[in-house]
Design an enzyme around this catalytic site. Sequence first.
Site, PDB file in Angstrom:
ATOM      1  N   THR A  91     -22.805  80.320 -16.300  1.00 31.87           N
ATOM      2  CA  THR A  91     -22.107  81.401 -15.598  1.00 31.87           C
ATOM      3  C   THR A  91     -20.854  80.895 -14.892  1.00 31.87           C
ATOM      4  O   THR A  91     -19.950  81.683 -14.619  1.00 31.87           O
ATOM      5  CB  THR A  91     -23.019  82.066 -14.554  1.00 31.87           C
ATOM      6  OG1 THR A  91     -23.594  81.033 -13.747  1.00 31.87           O
ATOM      7  CG2 THR A  91     -24.129  82.867 -15.210  1.00 31.87           C
ATOM      8  N   ASP A  92     -20.794  79.585 -14.589  1.00 30.06           N
ATOM      9  CA  ASP A  92     -19.697  79.129 -13.705  1.00 30.06           C
ATOM     10  C   ASP A  92     -18.320  79.251 -14.372  1.00 30.06           C
ATOM     11  O   ASP A  92     -17.344  79.614 -13.713  1.00 30.06           O
ATOM     12  CB  ASP A  92     -19.938  77.720 -13.130  1.00 30.06           C
ATOM     13  CG  ASP A  92     -20.047  76.610 -14.158  1.00 30.06           C
ATOM     14  OD1 ASP A  92     -20.098  76.903 -15.382  1.00 30.06           O
ATOM     15  OD2 ASP A  92     -20.080  75.437 -13.742  1.00 30.06           O
ATOM     16  N   SER A 122     -19.832  48.565 -13.642  1.00 32.20           N
ATOM     17  CA  SER A 122     -21.046  49.380 -13.580  1.00 32.20           C
ATOM     18  C   SER A 122     -22.260  48.457 -13.605  1.00 32.20           C
ATOM     19  O   SER A 122     -22.451  47.708 -14.566  1.00 32.20           O
ATOM     20  CB  SER A 122     -21.111  50.337 -14.774  1.00 32.20           C
ATOM     21  OG  SER A 122     -22.453  50.749 -14.972  1.00 32.20           O
ATOM     22  N   SER A 139     -24.836  63.335 -13.809  1.00 30.78           N
ATOM     23  CA  SER A 139     -24.503  61.950 -13.439  1.00 30.78           C
ATOM     24  C   SER A 139     -22.993  61.775 -13.369  1.00 30.78           C
ATOM     25  O   SER A 139     -22.494  61.016 -12.526  1.00 30.78           O
ATOM     26  CB  SER A 139     -25.105  60.970 -14.444  1.00 30.78           C
ATOM     27  OG  SER A 139     -24.664  61.277 -15.749  1.00 30.78           O
ATOM     28  N   ASP A 197     -21.231  71.723 -11.027  1.00 32.80           N
ATOM     29  CA  ASP A 197     -21.809  70.393 -10.836  1.00 32.80           C
ATOM     30  C   ASP A 197     -21.107  69.640  -9.712  1.00 32.80           C
ATOM     31  O   ASP A 197     -21.737  69.010  -8.867  1.00 32.80           O
ATOM     32  CB  ASP A 197     -21.687  69.557 -12.123  1.00 32.80           C
ATOM     33  CG  ASP A 197     -22.335  70.239 -13.302  1.00 32.80           C
ATOM     34  OD1 ASP A 197     -23.080  71.215 -13.099  1.00 32.80           O
ATOM     35  OD2 ASP A 197     -22.087  69.794 -14.439  1.00 32.80           O
TER      36      ASP A 197
HETATM   37  C1  GLA Z   1     -22.632  71.771 -17.429  1.00 31.51           C
HETATM   38  C2  GLA Z   1     -21.249  72.049 -16.826  1.00 31.51           C
HETATM   39  C3  GLA Z   1     -21.329  73.093 -15.706  1.00 31.51           C
HETATM   40  C4  GLA Z   1     -22.106  74.330 -16.163  1.00 31.51           C
HETATM   41  C5  GLA Z   1     -23.412  73.956 -16.855  1.00 31.51           C
HETATM   42  C6  GLA Z   1     -24.100  75.138 -17.487  1.00 31.51           C
HETATM   43  O1  GLA Z   1     -23.449  71.161 -16.476  1.00 31.51           O
HETATM   44  O2  GLA Z   1     -20.673  70.870 -16.327  1.00 31.51           O
HETATM   45  O3  GLA Z   1     -20.041  73.414 -15.262  1.00 31.51           O
HETATM   46  O4  GLA Z   1     -21.308  75.126 -16.994  1.00 31.51           O
HETATM   47  O5  GLA Z   1     -23.231  72.987 -17.868  1.00 31.51           O
HETATM   48  O6  GLA Z   1     -24.501  76.047 -16.527  1.00 31.51           O
END
Ligand code: GLA
Length: 352
Positions: free
Chosen positions: A28-29, A60, A116, A161
Amino acid sequence: MNFQQVFGTEPEVEASAPGRVNLLGEHTDYNDGFVLPTAIPQKTTVQLGFSKDEQHHFYSAELDEKVDVLESTHTPSSFASYVFGCIRLLEQEGNTIPPVNVYVTSSVPIGSGLSSSAALEVATLRGLRSLLSLTLDDVQIAQLAQQAEIHYAGVQCGIMDQMASSLADTDSMLFLDTRTLERQVLPFPKGAEVVVIDSGVPRTLAASGYNQRRADCEEAARLLGVKALRDITEPQAVESLPEPLRRRALHVVTEDNRVLEAIQGVSPERFGELMNASHASLRDAYEVSVPALDTLVRMLQETRGVFGARLTGAGFGGACVALVEVGKAEAIAQNVLQRYNGSGYTGRILVQ
Ligand code: GLA
């Protein structure tokens, strides 16, 4: 090897950022819609110091990999592309970034859909903010981190995220309107807690499938004459679209509505039903599930003490999230994992 062993000096600053698990509001974002993630206990930590030469040096600990980057060279690959992307974006914003040493260590599982990469970007930006006394708030950090992901990792992602990694904590849910960036910190449904289990299936098709879904949604919004699918509130409004755009848009519209219901303080039982409906929609309408995720989700949903379960993150593999009765997380996770792995999979518990 620690910072001192890799770079021969002590670090000047240290910063961390968590991974996230999304409870509701998937895909949805990038449609300007609503999301409901929470932070997970696993985090990424960076230590930073000034480089003694003209190059940036990134290390790393998990990969035991050192990457040296001259300012003029092409973007490095692997973990270093995220770190370098953050530096580049700060420079494009007018900041002067001297050559730095960056030591990265992380407990956020890679490839499970728990962000991550967002944790690495947010931790890096926090570290640079503190090393160089930059004026950046947590929302600006999330926005820069999203740009780093888009331009240096090649995923046309939304902002969930990075906002979750920058602003969420593990004790509450972060409701976010991704169009306005308005947000609310909300308690979990009463008497419920979160379990996350990795399916053991890597998210191989994620980048191409993800970008294709995003293009489908943009086309659907264009045909419906709206700026983004968030502007549609009635599921019937998408019926005129050609397939598969109708199914894609149907998922987004109903998923936004599920998030908006879930934040009204619903019971854990109702919240669980919304999660189950979200999974069905991601499987049948958005088509981002795979058989392993469907199996794991079904096993979770059939288990006593589980209110609801669904795939979490972009899909195509990765992890499932379940809402369970408080105090039963460990027993439920062990029980489901044993049955799941008994049918030939290699799942593992990530949060309980
Ligand atoms: C990944 C993307 C997010 C979002 C999700 C699905 O994590 O980085 O921006 O779109 O998928 O909801």
